[in-house]
Design a protein around this motif. Structure first.
Motif, PDB file in Angstrom:
ATOM      1  N   GLN A  72      -7.450   3.365  -8.328  1.00 27.90           N
ATOM      2  CA  GLN A  72      -5.837   2.918  -8.433  1.00 27.90           C
ATOM      3  C   GLN A  72      -6.225   2.238  -7.234  1.00 27.90           C
ATOM      4  OE1 GLN A  72      -4.229   6.692  -8.036  1.00 27.90           O
ATOM      5  NE2 GLN A  72      -2.545   5.270  -9.293  1.00 27.90           N
ATOM      6  N   ASP A  73      -5.487   0.809  -6.936  1.00 27.16           N
ATOM      7  CA  ASP A  73      -5.638   0.305  -5.935  1.00 27.16           C
ATOM      8  C   ASP A  73      -3.639  -0.150  -5.683  1.00 27.16           C
ATOM      9  OD1 ASP A  73      -4.592  -2.066  -4.202  1.00 27.16           O
ATOM     10  OD2 ASP A  73      -5.981  -3.051  -5.571  1.00 27.16           O
ATOM     11  N   VAL A  74      -3.294   0.883  -4.723  1.00 31.56           N
ATOM     12  CA  VAL A  74      -1.542   0.346  -3.745  1.00 31.56           C
ATOM     13  C   VAL A  74      -1.809   0.173  -2.969  1.00 31.56           C
ATOM     14  CG1 VAL A  74       0.176   2.258  -3.990  1.00 31.56           C
ATOM     15  CG2 VAL A  74      -1.615   3.362  -5.735  1.00 31.56           C
ATOM     16  N   GLU A  75      -0.770  -1.131  -2.978  1.00 32.24           N
ATOM     17  CA  GLU A  75      -0.941  -1.904  -1.671  1.00 32.24           C
ATOM     18  C   GLU A  75       0.988  -1.584  -1.290  1.00 32.24           C
ATOM     19  OE1 GLU A  75      -1.204  -6.138  -1.861  1.00 32.24           O
ATOM     20  OE2 GLU A  75       0.617  -6.589  -0.640  1.00 32.24           O
ATOM     21  N   PHE A  76       1.120  -0.928  -0.741  1.00 26.74           N
ATOM     22  CA  PHE A  76       2.698  -0.560   0.417  1.00 26.74           C
ATOM     23  C   PHE A  76       2.870  -0.984   1.747  1.00 26.74           C
ATOM     24  CE2 PHE A  76       1.862   3.235   1.436  1.00 26.74           C
ATOM     25  CZ  PHE A  76       0.662   3.832   1.192  1.00 26.74           C
ATOM     26  N   GLU A  77       3.736  -0.837   2.570  1.00 26.93           N
ATOM     27  CA  GLU A  77       3.624  -1.321   3.412  1.00 26.93           C
ATOM     28  C   GLU A  77       4.530   0.171   4.353  1.00 26.93           C
ATOM     29  OE1 GLU A  77       5.306  -4.718   4.399  1.00 26.93           O
ATOM     30  OE2 GLU A  77       4.233  -5.945   2.669  1.00 26.93           O
ATOM     31  N   ILE A  78       3.887  -0.157   6.045  1.00 22.92           N
ATOM     32  CA  ILE A  78       5.015   1.391   6.776  1.00 22.92           C
ATOM     33  C   ILE A  78       5.187   0.855   7.695  1.00 22.92           C
ATOM     34  CG2 ILE A  78       3.072   3.243   7.446  1.00 22.92           C
ATOM     35  CD1 ILE A  78       0.899   2.834   5.799  1.00 22.92           C
ATOM     36  N   GLY A  79       5.884   1.536   8.245  1.00 22.29           N
ATOM     37  CA  GLY A  79       6.267   0.787   9.382  1.00 22.29           C
ATOM     38  C   GLY A  79       5.732   1.408  10.487  1.00 22.29           C
TER      39      GLY A  79
END
Lengths: 366, 165
Positions: free
Chosen positions: A246-253
């Motif tokens: 799995q390759d999960v890209e997301f944005e984090i505060g």
């Protein structure tokens, strides 16, 4: 000699364009795009009639942004249905007069062959998936992209997705729909992305985000905003549990990321959004009072070692063109991901106690 | 050098180098099935009749195969790659004299019948190039096709061809 002469007779000799045998006509039309194909219908009545009995190929949308065939509802009129082949302009059809569209297609070709199809914001509350299936009945395709919002979603779409799961490569569901919890879909081994890399990250509720991760789809990009350090930790553990890549890209505060590093016991924070490790590898963002600044993170499970990439640069360019040298059995054959040590990044390695087992986490800033 | 004789529909004989005929799926299958490669049998001397491929067309086909001797023969159809194919200069010059006429169409049909994939692809591509960006009446004029449409019929098709936006 008798056997030689008993072969099927070849087609008769063509005298003009109208009398080209069907196979040859199909071959010629293969090289023509839609406007030229339409113009051919104006040559003579024979061709006009015969073109509707041929195969239409459309592998050249003109731009990678477009699918070969798009079926959708125009934003200004969700009740209407439209069809577009490649970069050709859109043909719109009145709602509830589905025979118009079917007649249009039957005049255009007998069979269609395209690479990709997108169902874009079709209102499935108006147009049943069986209607979409009837449009696609004579069209062969390799992949489907589905974009759906909360207005157009109907539970029947889940069934359609289940039936066509092997061909679905991209799903874009609106933030509102994902957070509603209504969007339940089966595991999609071929899905490559939720949403678009270019779109703004979706502000998903942590529960909706973790639910999607728990579905254990294949490799994909989920552009989401992760709202707490515990969610980030759960995401890492969930991905670690998944037997497929799995390759999960997301944005984090920034503040969430800082808290996460505290949580796993590495580094200390002199200020919001600024993380110091042994040699200041991580500079998350300008340490201002703006706690809502976002940093892109990509979590990759590589041979059961979790890698977390943190930085403003998308991961994809770093992956392009590099070949695997020590292929893990769980990797898919088409994967081009390199071993972690080949990434152009500064690495820090941590071990996290996950119940009775240790989880390796490698973190890099790009 | 082994020669195999092809006989056109108008009874013309064309002795052709065995190696060249590997480009034709139809003839290759016949040669293998009929043991024409076996020099010890009478079959080796047997001519291969090609009904409905006229002598002048067969001559062009052989000329094309001679130029393309040794080219890799396509296996199956890779449609994605075919879409971007470009007709090489030699082939363009080869097709040009017959273009816009029944001879080119006959050559295309012969390529299809004889299963010479590369010739069929290039020939069809060359024909399709004459249609690109042309209106119906322009194609009619270039290919000498009479206009059978009434003005009303032509207008109806034009209207159907229109796309919105």
């Amino acid at each position: 000699m008798g056997n030689l002469l008993s072969r099927p007779s070849p087609p008769s000799v063509p005298r003009n364009l109208d009398s080209i045998p069907r196979d040859a006509l199909n071959h010629i039309l293969f090289f023509l795009d839609l406007p030229d194909r339409l113009n051919m219908r104006l040559v003579c009545s024979g061709l006009e009639r015969r073109i509707s009995k041929t195969t239409f190929y459309n592998f050249r949308p003109g731009t990678s942004e477009l699918d070969d065939l798009e079926i959708g509802s125009p934003p200004q009129n969700a009740h209407q249905i439209s069809i577009r082949f490649g970069s050709r302009k859109i043909k719109k059809f009145d709602p509830f007069r589905s025979e118009e569209l079917m007649h249009f297609l039957s005049r255009l070709f007998d069979k269609g062959r395209v690479n990709s199809i997108s169902l874009r914001l079709v209102n499935f509350n108006i147009y049943h998936t069986s209607y979409i299936e009837s449009i696609l009945e004579n069209i062969t395709y390799k992949s489907i992209t589905i974009a759906v919002d909360s207005h157009g979603f109907h539970p029947i779409l889940s069934e359609y997705i289940r039936k066509n799961h092997a061909k679905i490569t991209h799903i874009a569901a609106s933030e509102c729909l994902l957070n509603s919890g209504e969007f339940r879909i089966p595991r999609l081994p071929s899905v490559l992305s939720f949403g678009s890399r270019k779109s703004k990250p979706q502000k998903l509720e942590d529960e909706a985000f973790l639910n999607l991760l728990n579905e254990r789809h294949g490799e994909y990009v989920l552009r989401s905003a992760c709202q707490s350090e515990l969610t980030l930790l759960k995401a890492i553990l969930t991905i670690n549990d998944c037997p497929v890549t799995q390759d999960v890209e997301f944005e984090i505060g920034s503040s969430v990321l800082s808290s996460f590093f505290h949580l796993i016991g590495c580094g200390f924070l002199p200020g919001v959004g600024f993380i110091t490790l042994d040699n200041d590898d991580f500079f998350v963002d300008n340490p201002r009072d703006d706690a809502d600044r976002w940093t892109r993170a990509t979590i990759v499970q590589h041979a059961r070692t979790i890698a977390v990439f943190v930085g403003p640069t998308p991961l994809a360019p770093c992956l392009a063109g590099v070949r695997i040298t020590n292929q893990h059995p769980l990797w898919r054959h088409h994967s081009t991901w390199p071993p972690l040590h080949l990434y152009p990044a500064q690495w820090k390695r941590f071990r996290l106690n996950e119940g009775s087992a240790w989880l390796d986490i490698q973190i890099a800033s790009i | 050098m082994v020669l195999i004789t092809l006989v056109s529909s108008d009874e013309q004989n064309f002795p052709v180098e065995r190696e060249l005929l590997k480009q034709s799926g139809t003839i290759e299958t016949l040669i293998v099935n009929m043991n024409l490669d076996d020099e010890d049998t009478d079959a080796a001397a047997m001519p291969i009749p090609l009904p409905n491929v006229k002598g002048d067309v067969l001559e062009k086909v052989i000329q094309w195969m001679e130029h393309h001797k040794g080219d890799p023969v396509k296996e199956g159809d890779n449609e994605d790659n075919n879409a971007e194919i470009v007709v090489p200069q030699w082939d363009d010059d080869f097709f040009k004299p017959a273009m816009y006429g029944s001879k080119h169409l006959e050559l295309t049909v012969a390529a299809s019948y004889l299963d010479i994939k590369n010739l069929l692809t290039l020939s069809c591509k060359a024909i399709s190039n004459t249609f690109k960006g042309k209106t119906g009446p322009q194609i009619r004029e270039e290919w000498g096709v009479p206009n059978e449409f009434t003005p009303e019929e032509e207008e109806a098709i034009r209207k159907e061809n229109e796309w919105s936006e």
